[in-house]
Design a protein around this motif. Structure first.
Motif, short mmCIF file in Angstrom:
data_model
loop_
_atom_site.label_atom_id
_atom_site.label_comp_id
_atom_site.label_asym_id
_atom_site.label_seq_id
_atom_site.Cartn_x
_atom_site.Cartn_y
_atom_site.Cartn_z
N ASP A 1 4.22 10.22 -6.52
CA ASP A 1 5.19 10.40 -7.42
C ASP A 1 4.78 10.84 -8.83
OD1 ASP A 1 7.06 10.54 -5.42
OD2 ASP A 1 7.84 8.66 -5.68
N SER A 2 3.73 10.31 -9.31
CA SER A 2 3.16 10.16 -10.64
C SER A 2 2.56 11.62 -11.15
CB SER A 2 2.33 9.25 -11.22
OG SER A 2 1.15 9.14 -10.45
N ILE A 3 2.02 12.33 -9.81
CA ILE A 3 1.44 13.82 -9.88
C ILE A 3 2.46 14.50 -10.22
CG2 ILE A 3 -0.07 15.33 -8.92
CD1 ILE A 3 -1.22 12.90 -7.12
N SER A 4 2.04 15.51 -11.26
CA SER A 4 2.96 16.61 -11.91
C SER A 4 3.01 17.60 -11.04
CB SER A 4 2.79 17.10 -13.39
OG SER A 4 1.48 17.48 -13.23
N ASP A 5 1.96 18.15 -10.35
CA ASP A 5 1.97 19.10 -9.43
C ASP A 5 2.75 18.95 -7.95
OD1 ASP A 5 0.31 20.47 -10.91
OD2 ASP A 5 -1.61 19.48 -10.15
N PRO A 6 3.58 19.88 -7.54
CA PRO A 6 4.15 19.90 -6.42
C PRO A 6 3.47 19.51 -5.33
CG PRO A 6 4.72 21.80 -7.53
CD PRO A 6 3.59 21.41 -8.19
N ILE A 7 3.77 18.45 -4.36
CA ILE A 7 2.86 17.81 -3.48
C ILE A 7 3.89 17.75 -2.01
CG2 ILE A 7 1.40 15.90 -2.28
CD1 ILE A 7 0.36 15.52 -5.14
N PHE A 8 3.45 18.07 -0.94
CA PHE A 8 4.21 17.91 0.41
C PHE A 8 3.40 17.02 1.18
CE2 PHE A 8 5.66 21.82 -1.84
CZ PHE A 8 6.89 21.94 -1.62
N TYR A 9 4.09 16.28 1.76
CA TYR A 9 3.26 15.35 2.80
C TYR A 9 4.25 14.90 4.06
CZ TYR A 9 5.24 11.27 0.38
OH TYR A 9 6.21 10.68 -0.36
N GLN B 1 0.82 -1.17 0.04
CA GLN B 1 0.09 -0.26 -0.03
C GLN B 1 0.93 1.11 0.15
OE1 GLN B 1 -2.61 -0.45 3.39
NE2 GLN B 1 -3.65 -1.96 2.25
N ARG B 2 1.75 1.16 0.74
CA ARG B 2 2.72 2.29 0.86
C ARG B 2 3.49 2.61 -0.37
NH1 ARG B 2 5.64 1.58 6.79
NH2 ARG B 2 3.77 2.16 8.10
N ALA B 3 3.84 1.42 -1.11
CA ALA B 3 4.54 1.64 -2.32
C ALA B 3 3.63 2.05 -3.53
CB ALA B 3 5.14 0.15 -2.90
N THR B 4 2.55 1.61 -3.49
CA THR B 4 1.44 2.12 -4.38
C THR B 4 1.16 3.86 -4.22
OG1 THR B 4 0.50 -0.11 -4.42
CG2 THR B 4 -0.90 1.71 -5.36
N MET B 5 0.91 4.09 -2.91
CA MET B 5 0.93 5.28 -2.61
C MET B 5 1.86 6.21 -2.93
SD MET B 5 -1.69 7.54 -1.36
CE MET B 5 -2.51 6.59 -0.41
N ARG B 6 2.98 5.77 -2.67
CA ARG B 6 4.30 6.78 -2.90
C ARG B 6 4.33 6.66 -4.66
NH1 ARG B 6 7.52 3.69 -0.97
NH2 ARG B 6 7.60 4.56 1.09
#
Length: 245
Positions: free
Chosen positions: A237-245, A228-233
């Motif tokens: 990572d596939s989203i082009s917009d900058p994301i912070f978490y 699940q963590r690998a899928t979420m990561r």
């Protein structure tokens, strides 16, 4: 004896705390009452002596329980002369330590039998020397089937090299060794297990005592969480917009 005399050795006096001066026909009733008072069942003690006195030709064996926790074996042996009882020899043996040892053995057996899955292994031969009830249920074999079975028959990850490494680690550290393995049960199921091994020795042999813990569900849950963590990561990572978490 038929002459009314009573003889005893020093060990008898020590066991019963009796004075040599108080032995003999004149003190027989007094001694019987005194000894009876030391037992857990005084009435039965006296009744049995009366029965033996009435039938001096009868051989008898019993165990006398004392209030202080001791236990004596009593063996009454008639002394026959021309077919008649001329007297009796009564042998007493203190079996207190033997009784305590037997009780301890029974207690230990109950603890081991009702503990979690446990195997006693002859490390050099790579065979099972003993399997408790939980181990039999875990693997699906009877105790008779498991005893003498090669460990590799059910432990999928067992190897001589692993066995030697565990044995060396036990000898060097003197502490239990824990590792993971896989067990193939009689019905074909594969179970992930955590194995904890410690070394037990006696005068005749050394055994590896292995406790087994089924970690199949725990391991499956950990693997699912990791996926699940690998899928979420991967999604993040596939989203082009900058994301912070």
């Amino acid at each position: 004896f038929s002459d009314g005399k009573t003889y005893c050795n020093a060990k008898f006096l020590e066991m019963w705390g009796t004075s040599a001066e108080r032995i003999g026909p004149a003190y027989a009733e007094e001694q019987m009452a005194r000894h009876a008072a030391m037992t857990v069942d005084p009435q039965r003690f006296i009744e049995r002596i009366r029965e033996l006195q009435a039938h001096p030709e009868v051989e008898d064996f019993d165990v006398i329980e004392l209030k202080d926790g001791r236990a004596f074996e009593r063996h009454v042996i008639p002394q026959m002369v021309e077919g008649r009882a001329a007297g009796v020899v009564i042998n007493f043996r203190d079996i207190t330590q033997q009784r305590r040892f037997e009780e301890k053995m029974v207690f230990n057996h109950l603890v081991v039998e009702n503990a979690g899955p446990m195997l006693w292994l002859d490390a050099r031969a790579g065979k099972v020397a003993y399997a408790n009830k939980a181990a039999c249920q875990h693997l699906g074999y009877s105790a008779e089937e498991l005893v003498g079975m090669d460990v590799s028959a059910f432990d999928m990850d067992f190897s001589r090299e692993q066995s030697r490494a565990v044995r060396d680690a036990l000898r060097e550290t003197g502490r239990p060794v824990t590792f993971e393995s896989r067990n193939r049960c009689k019905d074909g199921r594969v179970v992930d297990v955590e194995v904890t091994v410690f070394l037990a020795r006696d005068d005749k042999r050394a055994l590896n005592i292995a406790s087994l813990k089924d970690i199949t569900e725990h391991k499956s849950a950990a693997e699912a969480m990791s996926r699940q963590r690998a899928t979420m990561r991967s999604l993040i990572d596939s989203i082009s917009d900058p994301i912070f978490y």
